[in-house]
Design a protein around this motif. Structure first.
Motif, PDB file in Angstrom:
ATOM      1  N   PRO A   1      92.719 119.938  31.945  1.00  0.00           N
ATOM      2  CA  PRO A   1      94.153 119.648  32.071  1.00  0.00           C
ATOM      3  C   PRO A   1      94.575 119.558  33.545  1.00  0.00           C
ATOM      4  O   PRO A   1      94.499 120.530  34.280  1.00  0.00           O
ATOM      5  CB  PRO A   1      94.822 120.848  31.394  1.00  0.00           C
ATOM      6  N   GLY A   2      94.920 118.356  33.987  1.00  0.00           N
ATOM      7  CA  GLY A   2      95.386 118.141  35.347  1.00  0.00           C
ATOM      8  C   GLY A   2      94.306 117.922  36.387  1.00  0.00           C
ATOM      9  O   GLY A   2      94.603 117.634  37.537  1.00  0.00           O
ATOM     10  N   VAL A   3      93.040 118.048  36.002  1.00  0.00           N
ATOM     11  CA  VAL A   3      91.941 117.909  36.961  1.00  0.00           C
ATOM     12  C   VAL A   3      90.797 117.132  36.315  1.00  0.00           C
ATOM     13  O   VAL A   3      90.370 117.435  35.207  1.00  0.00           O
ATOM     14  CB  VAL A   3      91.420 119.286  37.439  1.00  0.00           C
ATOM     15  N   CYS A   4      90.300 116.165  37.054  1.00  0.00           N
ATOM     16  CA  CYS A   4      89.123 115.404  36.638  1.00  0.00           C
ATOM     17  C   CYS A   4      87.955 115.851  37.515  1.00  0.00           C
ATOM     18  O   CYS A   4      88.033 115.762  38.738  1.00  0.00           O
ATOM     19  CB  CYS A   4      89.404 113.918  36.834  1.00  0.00           C
ATOM     20  N   VAL A   5      86.887 116.363  36.899  1.00  0.00           N
ATOM     21  CA  VAL A   5      85.709 116.821  37.642  1.00  0.00           C
ATOM     22  C   VAL A   5      84.613 115.767  37.468  1.00  0.00           C
ATOM     23  O   VAL A   5      84.160 115.513  36.355  1.00  0.00           O
ATOM     24  CB  VAL A   5      85.210 118.196  37.152  1.00  0.00           C
TER      25      VAL A   5
ATOM     26  N   PHE B   1      79.781 104.220  42.880  1.00  0.00           N
ATOM     27  CA  PHE B   1      80.439 105.520  43.000  1.00  0.00           C
ATOM     28  C   PHE B   1      81.960 105.339  42.980  1.00  0.00           C
ATOM     29  O   PHE B   1      82.677 106.011  42.234  1.00  0.00           O
ATOM     30  CB  PHE B   1      79.965 106.191  44.293  1.00  0.00           C
ATOM     31  N   ASP B   2      82.452 104.418  43.769  1.00  0.00           N
ATOM     32  CA  ASP B   2      83.879 104.148  43.830  1.00  0.00           C
ATOM     33  C   ASP B   2      84.415 103.705  42.471  1.00  0.00           C
ATOM     34  O   ASP B   2      85.439 104.207  41.997  1.00  0.00           O
ATOM     35  CB  ASP B   2      84.152 103.078  44.893  1.00  0.00           C
ATOM     36  N   LEU B   3      83.733 102.782  41.822  1.00  0.00           N
ATOM     37  CA  LEU B   3      84.169 102.292  40.512  1.00  0.00           C
ATOM     38  C   LEU B   3      84.170 103.408  39.473  1.00  0.00           C
ATOM     39  O   LEU B   3      85.072 103.476  38.630  1.00  0.00           O
ATOM     40  CB  LEU B   3      83.276 101.138  40.045  1.00  0.00           C
ATOM     41  N   TYR B   4      83.176 104.277  39.521  1.00  0.00           N
ATOM     42  CA  TYR B   4      83.127 105.377  38.556  1.00  0.00           C
ATOM     43  C   TYR B   4      84.336 106.292  38.729  1.00  0.00           C
ATOM     44  O   TYR B   4      84.959 106.695  37.743  1.00  0.00           O
ATOM     45  CB  TYR B   4      81.822 106.175  38.708  1.00  0.00           C
ATOM     46  N   ILE B   5      84.665 106.606  39.965  1.00  0.00           N
ATOM     47  CA  ILE B   5      85.841 107.457  40.210  1.00  0.00           C
ATOM     48  C   ILE B   5      87.093 106.762  39.684  1.00  0.00           C
ATOM     49  O   ILE B   5      87.894 107.373  38.970  1.00  0.00           O
ATOM     50  CB  ILE B   5      85.978 107.789  41.713  1.00  0.00           C
ATOM     51  N   GLN B   6      87.268 105.499  40.006  1.00  0.00           N
ATOM     52  CA  GLN B   6      88.456 104.765  39.580  1.00  0.00           C
ATOM     53  C   GLN B   6      88.578 104.708  38.060  1.00  0.00           C
ATOM     54  O   GLN B   6      89.666 104.880  37.514  1.00  0.00           O
ATOM     55  CB  GLN B   6      88.433 103.342  40.137  1.00  0.00           C
TER      56      GLN B   6
ATOM     57  N   VAL C   1      85.065 116.330  43.120  1.00  0.00           N
ATOM     58  CA  VAL C   1      83.769 115.643  43.119  1.00  0.00           C
ATOM     59  C   VAL C   1      82.705 116.677  43.439  1.00  0.00           C
ATOM     60  O   VAL C   1      82.696 117.281  44.512  1.00  0.00           O
ATOM     61  CB  VAL C   1      83.733 114.477  44.136  1.00  0.00           C
ATOM     62  N   ASP C   2      81.828 116.894  42.464  1.00  0.00           N
ATOM     63  CA  ASP C   2      80.707 117.823  42.606  1.00  0.00           C
ATOM     64  C   ASP C   2      79.572 117.095  43.320  1.00  0.00           C
ATOM     65  O   ASP C   2      78.968 116.183  42.772  1.00  0.00           O
ATOM     66  CB  ASP C   2      80.270 118.295  41.217  1.00  0.00           C
ATOM     67  N   LEU C   3      79.315 117.515  44.554  1.00  0.00           N
ATOM     68  CA  LEU C   3      78.277 116.886  45.379  1.00  0.00           C
ATOM     69  C   LEU C   3      76.974 117.680  45.394  1.00  0.00           C
ATOM     70  O   LEU C   3      76.079 117.376  46.188  1.00  0.00           O
ATOM     71  CB  LEU C   3      78.791 116.735  46.814  1.00  0.00           C
ATOM     72  N   SER C   4      76.844 118.663  44.536  1.00  0.00           N
ATOM     73  CA  SER C   4      75.685 119.564  44.589  1.00  0.00           C
ATOM     74  C   SER C   4      74.353 118.853  44.384  1.00  0.00           C
ATOM     75  O   SER C   4      73.322 119.333  44.853  1.00  0.00           O
ATOM     76  CB  SER C   4      75.840 120.704  43.582  1.00  0.00           C
ATOM     77  N   GLU C   5      74.369 117.717  43.703  1.00  0.00           N
ATOM     78  CA  GLU C   5      73.123 116.983  43.449  1.00  0.00           C
ATOM     79  C   GLU C   5      73.015 115.702  44.281  1.00  0.00           C
ATOM     80  O   GLU C   5      72.146 114.876  44.037  1.00  0.00           O
ATOM     81  CB  GLU C   5      73.008 116.646  41.964  1.00  0.00           C
ATOM     82  N   VAL C   6      73.888 115.557  45.274  1.00  0.00           N
ATOM     83  CA  VAL C   6      73.823 114.394  46.161  1.00  0.00           C
ATOM     84  C   VAL C   6      72.870 114.737  47.293  1.00  0.00           C
ATOM     85  O   VAL C   6      73.058 115.714  48.014  1.00  0.00           O
ATOM     86  CB  VAL C   6      75.222 114.024  46.704  1.00  0.00           C
TER      87      VAL C   6
ATOM     88  N   ALA D   1      75.732 108.312  53.042  1.00  0.00           N
ATOM     89  CA  ALA D   1      75.883 107.392  54.175  1.00  0.00           C
ATOM     90  C   ALA D   1      77.367 107.183  54.459  1.00  0.00           C
ATOM     91  O   ALA D   1      78.235 107.636  53.707  1.00  0.00           O
ATOM     92  CB  ALA D   1      75.208 106.062  53.846  1.00  0.00           C
ATOM     93  N   SER D   2      77.645 106.468  55.524  1.00  0.00           N
ATOM     94  CA  SER D   2      79.035 106.220  55.897  1.00  0.00           C
ATOM     95  C   SER D   2      79.799 105.492  54.801  1.00  0.00           C
ATOM     96  O   SER D   2      80.994 105.723  54.618  1.00  0.00           O
ATOM     97  CB  SER D   2      79.104 105.433  57.209  1.00  0.00           C
ATOM     98  N   ALA D   3      79.125 104.648  54.026  1.00  0.00           N
ATOM     99  CA  ALA D   3      79.788 103.946  52.922  1.00  0.00           C
ATOM    100  C   ALA D   3      80.268 104.941  51.862  1.00  0.00           C
ATOM    101  O   ALA D   3      81.347 104.784  51.292  1.00  0.00           O
ATOM    102  CB  ALA D   3      78.851 102.922  52.303  1.00  0.00           C
ATOM    103  N   GLY D   4      79.482 105.957  51.606  1.00  0.00           N
ATOM    104  CA  GLY D   4      79.881 106.994  50.653  1.00  0.00           C
ATOM    105  C   GLY D   4      81.004 107.849  51.181  1.00  0.00           C
ATOM    106  O   GLY D   4      81.936 108.218  50.446  1.00  0.00           O
ATOM    107  N   LEU D   5      80.948 108.159  52.461  1.00  0.00           N
ATOM    108  CA  LEU D   5      82.025 108.926  53.087  1.00  0.00           C
ATOM    109  C   LEU D   5      83.328 108.133  53.046  1.00  0.00           C
ATOM    110  O   LEU D   5      84.395 108.680  52.783  1.00  0.00           O
ATOM    111  CB  LEU D   5      81.641 109.281  54.525  1.00  0.00           C
ATOM    112  N   ARG D   6      83.229 106.832  53.245  1.00  0.00           N
ATOM    113  CA  ARG D   6      84.406 105.967  53.170  1.00  0.00           C
ATOM    114  C   ARG D   6      85.022 106.009  51.765  1.00  0.00           C
ATOM    115  O   ARG D   6      86.247 106.057  51.615  1.00  0.00           O
ATOM    116  CB  ARG D   6      84.052 104.541  53.571  1.00  0.00           C
ATOM    117  N   VAL D   7      84.190 106.012  50.727  1.00  0.00           N
ATOM    118  CA  VAL D   7      84.691 106.114  49.352  1.00  0.00           C
ATOM    119  C   VAL D   7      85.476 107.421  49.184  1.00  0.00           C
ATOM    120  O   VAL D   7      86.568 107.433  48.609  1.00  0.00           O
ATOM    121  CB  VAL D   7      83.545 106.034  48.322  1.00  0.00           C
TER     122      VAL D   7
END
Length: 127
Positions: free
Chosen positions: A12-16, A31-36, A48-53, A57-63
């Motif tokens: 409720p109120g949060v997307c993980v 990655f961007d499309l999945y979030i959207q 965004v759980d980054l534990s398995e990333v 790269a800079s492209a991911g940071l930009r997203v």
């Protein structure tokens, strides 16, 4: 190149959103499309759980920065959880950690997002 894998949990109120793999110029768009596609509303708080990333790269940071900006424009907040030490170091080096909310664990990120989701709106006169 390893493919990215994703999972989403709607609270409720949060997307993980959990992501695993390498986020580089070849995978950042996915990655961007999945979030959207998995955010239920523009102003929803997102974790965004980054534990398995294993690589960002800079492209991911930009997203992540664009997702943060979009959420803020619509009243939401982006929280990042459990980045690998190398990724946390990249965020410190680029000073992205001064803009993004970075937490050591997914639980901490979810709690922070839920607290913000349940916090009353403040007006300029109250701030």
């Amino acid at each position: 190149m390893l493919d990215l894998t994703f999972a989403v949990q709607n609270l409720p109120g949060v997307c993980v959103i959990s992501v695993a793999g390498e986020i580089d110029s070849a995978t950042a768009r996915a990655f961007d499309l999945y979030i959207q596609r998995n955010r239920r509303a523009p102003g929803e708080h997102v974790v965004v759980d980054l534990s398995e990333v294993t690589f960002l790269a800079s492209a991911g940071l930009r997203v992540l920065l664009n997702t943060h900006a979009f959420a803020r424009q619509h009243g939401g907040v982006l929280h990042l959880a459990a980045p690998h030490p190398k990724i946390a170091g990249l965020m410190e080096l680029t000073q992205a950690n001064t803009v993004l909310h970075v937490h050591e664990t997914v639980e901490q990120a979810v709690i922070a997002a839920l607290q913000q989701a349940n916090a009353p709106e403040r007006t300029l006169t109250e701030a």
